[in-house]
Design a protein around this motif. Structure first.
Motif, PDB file in Angstrom:
ATOM      1  N   GLU A   1       0.965  -0.984   0.154  1.00  0.00           N
ATOM      2  CA  GLU A   1       0.606  -0.026  -0.270  1.00  0.00           C
ATOM      3  C   GLU A   1       0.719   0.826  -0.139  1.00  0.00           C
ATOM      4  OE1 GLU A   1      -2.263  -0.134   3.379  1.00  0.00           O
ATOM      5  OE2 GLU A   1      -3.857  -1.640   1.930  1.00  0.00           O
ATOM      6  N   ARG A   2       0.131   2.385  -1.355  1.00  0.00           N
ATOM      7  CA  ARG A   2       1.346   3.658  -0.660  1.00  0.00           C
ATOM      8  C   ARG A   2       0.484   4.256   0.691  1.00  0.00           C
ATOM      9  NH1 ARG A   2      -0.606   2.954  -5.950  1.00  0.00           N
ATOM     10  NH2 ARG A   2       0.719   2.620  -7.521  1.00  0.00           N
ATOM     11  N   THR A   3       1.073   5.240   1.046  1.00  0.00           N
ATOM     12  CA  THR A   3       0.898   5.494   2.310  1.00  0.00           C
ATOM     13  C   THR A   3       1.671   7.317   2.502  1.00  0.00           C
ATOM     14  OG1 THR A   3       2.720   5.102   3.537  1.00  0.00           O
ATOM     15  CG2 THR A   3       1.084   3.302   3.834  1.00  0.00           C
ATOM     16  N   GLY A   4       1.313   7.883   2.790  1.00  0.00           N
ATOM     17  CA  GLY A   4       1.976   9.017   2.927  1.00  0.00           C
ATOM     18  C   GLY A   4       1.246  10.233   1.107  1.00  0.00           C
ATOM     19  N   ALA A   5       2.925  10.412   1.215  1.00  0.00           N
ATOM     20  CA  ALA A   5       2.627  11.202  -0.068  1.00  0.00           C
ATOM     21  C   ALA A   5       2.646  11.283  -1.277  1.00  0.00           C
ATOM     22  CB  ALA A   5       4.046  12.308  -0.423  1.00  0.00           C
ATOM     23  N   ALA A   6       2.509   9.438  -1.179  1.00  0.00           N
ATOM     24  CA  ALA A   6       2.727   8.388  -2.365  1.00  0.00           C
ATOM     25  C   ALA A   6       1.179   8.173  -2.753  1.00  0.00           C
ATOM     26  CB  ALA A   6       3.765   7.329  -2.060  1.00  0.00           C
ATOM     27  N   ALA A   7       0.287   7.860  -1.437  1.00  0.00           N
ATOM     28  CA  ALA A   7      -0.911   7.778  -1.513  1.00  0.00           C
ATOM     29  C   ALA A   7      -1.560   9.414  -2.300  1.00  0.00           C
ATOM     30  CB  ALA A   7      -1.275   7.264  -0.182  1.00  0.00           C
ATOM     31  N   LEU A   8      -1.523   9.877  -1.581  1.00  0.00           N
ATOM     32  CA  LEU A   8      -1.677  11.279  -1.972  1.00  0.00           C
ATOM     33  C   LEU A   8      -1.620  12.051  -3.566  1.00  0.00           C
ATOM     34  CD1 LEU A   8      -3.729  14.225  -0.784  1.00  0.00           C
ATOM     35  CD2 LEU A   8      -0.762  15.143  -0.833  1.00  0.00           C
ATOM     36  N   ASP A   9      -0.773  11.415  -3.687  1.00  0.00           N
ATOM     37  CA  ASP A   9       0.493  11.153  -5.370  1.00  0.00           C
ATOM     38  C   ASP A   9      -0.190  10.607  -6.536  1.00  0.00           C
ATOM     39  OD1 ASP A   9       1.993  14.082  -4.517  1.00  0.00           O
ATOM     40  OD2 ASP A   9       3.544  12.359  -5.012  1.00  0.00           O
ATOM     41  N   PHE A  10      -1.066   9.865  -5.681  1.00  0.00           N
ATOM     42  CA  PHE A  10      -1.818   8.896  -6.537  1.00  0.00           C
ATOM     43  C   PHE A  10      -3.250   9.443  -6.473  1.00  0.00           C
ATOM     44  CE2 PHE A  10      -5.173   5.458  -7.005  1.00  0.00           C
ATOM     45  CZ  PHE A  10      -4.736   4.732  -7.799  1.00  0.00           C
ATOM     46  N   HIS A  11      -3.940  10.212  -5.469  1.00  0.00           N
ATOM     47  CA  HIS A  11      -4.963   9.626  -5.877  1.00  0.00           C
ATOM     48  C   HIS A  11      -5.154  11.359  -7.097  1.00  0.00           C
ATOM     49  CE1 HIS A  11      -6.715   6.905  -3.448  1.00  0.00           C
ATOM     50  NE2 HIS A  11      -5.835   7.767  -2.081  1.00  0.00           N
ATOM     51  N   LEU A  12      -4.218  13.025  -6.392  1.00  0.00           N
ATOM     52  CA  LEU A  12      -4.113  14.173  -7.291  1.00  0.00           C
ATOM     53  C   LEU A  12      -4.192  13.722  -8.867  1.00  0.00           C
ATOM     54  CD1 LEU A  12      -1.833  16.171  -4.489  1.00  0.00           C
ATOM     55  CD2 LEU A  12      -4.519  16.089  -5.253  1.00  0.00           C
ATOM     56  N   ASN A  13      -3.222  12.254  -8.812  1.00  0.00           N
ATOM     57  CA  ASN A  13      -2.846  12.284 -10.635  1.00  0.00           C
ATOM     58  C   ASN A  13      -4.116  10.888 -11.385  1.00  0.00           C
ATOM     59  OD1 ASN A  13       0.117  13.333  -9.987  1.00  0.00           O
ATOM     60  ND2 ASN A  13       0.481  11.003  -9.900  1.00  0.00           N
ATOM     61  N   ARG A  14      -4.961  11.538 -10.853  1.00  0.00           N
ATOM     62  CA  ARG A  14      -5.733  10.386 -11.302  1.00  0.00           C
ATOM     63  C   ARG A  14      -6.838  11.925 -11.651  1.00  0.00           C
ATOM     64  NH1 ARG A  14      -3.092   7.154 -10.945  1.00  0.00           N
ATOM     65  NH2 ARG A  14      -3.362   5.297 -11.586  1.00  0.00           N
TER      66      ARG A  14
END
Length: 326
Positions: free
Chosen positions: A308-321
């Motif tokens: 699972e992505r966490t922190g900034a990586a998780a946020l970037d995933f959603h922002l990129n989508r």
């Protein structure tokens, strides 16, 4: 008080329990696996919201009866000592959430197709007279479309709890805005653009309301020998236009685990179209699907992928989508 022990003693008084193991799960239910001396196993779920758990139990029975989706058999359900419970047969398989990325590409596509087939069957099997969260309705209660609740759905008493005078555009706009508002401050840079995308959307006028399974995704499924063996969570169901459910399930199947979701998206759509025509999926539906997947019920950013992505990586995933949709 041990709720699991109370349930097991009530439902299986003649069987001796040798072990119980707590299973981590969502915020609304407690889950445990119980092993009997005779070697059998069951899964026990308890919740303080007995009505919500009873609805989920009834819906899972209905899905098992009316579709080919593999749903564990409900063995018992009820309420005792101030909490609700449901007991289901233990399903075989590994957690698809953990296994998906290790499956070969052909198997991933087969799994994606099965989710498309399943969603198409749900849309064929369940119809409603309004939009919103599902509840149980008493026979004879009028529906929003003027019919009787007992005529609704596949229905056996299911109906949209918010089946009132709201048209689809009004309901969907409120639903999308709710998701946008729930996003944390890290999304402030695109919040206004998201709201504009929803406000500018050209939506179909009062489309038919079908089942919107809130958590129909690999994270709530088991897999064995390259096939889905169980879909486990039917909580918080809603009634909505079919295209909204297509947008959300497609996002969770095709985008959540892999970098290039195009092959999985094609497989998912082909599965759906093997059952019924693919509905209209405006961009606003996809925006709503992503924002309502980006934050959990506790207001925390969700963790896509596995590991699972966490922190900034998780946020970037959603922002990129979301950026890709704006």
């Amino acid at each position: 008080m041990d709720p699991v022990g109370t349930v097991l003693a009530r439902e299986f008084p003649e069987r001796r329990v040798t072990a119980t193991a707590r299973v981590p799960n969502g915020n609304h239910k407690r889950t445990a696996v119980a092993t009997f001396a005779d070697g059998g196993e069951v899964v026990v779920q308890t919740a303080t919201d007995a009505a919500a758990l009873a609805l989920e139990s009834d819906l899972s029975r209905a899905v098992r009866e009316r579709t080919t989706i593999p749903v564990p058999r409900v063995l018992a359900s009820g309420a005792v000592d101030g909490f609700g419970y449901v007991v289901v047969a233990r399903a075989a398989g590994d957690e698809l959430h953990e296994r998906f990325v290790s499956l070969d590409s052909a198997t991933q596509r087969r799994v994606a197709r099965s989710f498309g087939v399943g969603l198409g069957q749900l849309h064929e099997a369940f119809s409603f007279g309004g939009y919103g969260r599902l509840g149980r309705s008493a026979p004879g209660r009028p529906r929003a479309d003027g019919g009787d609740a007992s005529d609704s759905l596949t229905d056996r008493g299911f109906d949209a709890a918010s089946a009132d005078d709201s048209d689809w555009e009004t309901w969907f706009s409120a639903y999308a805005r709710e998701g946008i508002t729930a996003l944390p401050a890290a999304f402030d840079g695109i919040r206004e653009q998201l709201a504009d995308a929803v406000a500018a959307a050209s939506l179909p006028a009062n489309p038919p309301a079908s089942l919107y399974p809130w958590d129909f995704r690999p994270g709530n499924a088991l897999v064995a020998d390259g096939r889905v063996t169980a879909v486990l969570d039917w909580g918080q169901p809603m009634a909505a236009a079919p295209g909204l459910a297509v947008a959300k399930v497609e996002h969770l199947v095709a985008d959540w685990y892999v970098e290039d979701g195009a092959p999985l998206r094609r497989a998912f759509r082909a599965g759906y179209e093997s059952v019924r025509p693919l509905p209209s999926v405006p961009r606003a539906y996809r925006v709503a699907a992503v924002v309502h997947s980006a934050v959990d019920s506790a207001g925390e950013v969700t963790r896509p992928g596995y590991p699972e992505r966490t922190g900034a990586a998780a946020l970037d995933f959603h922002l990129n989508r979301l950026d890709a949709l704006l």
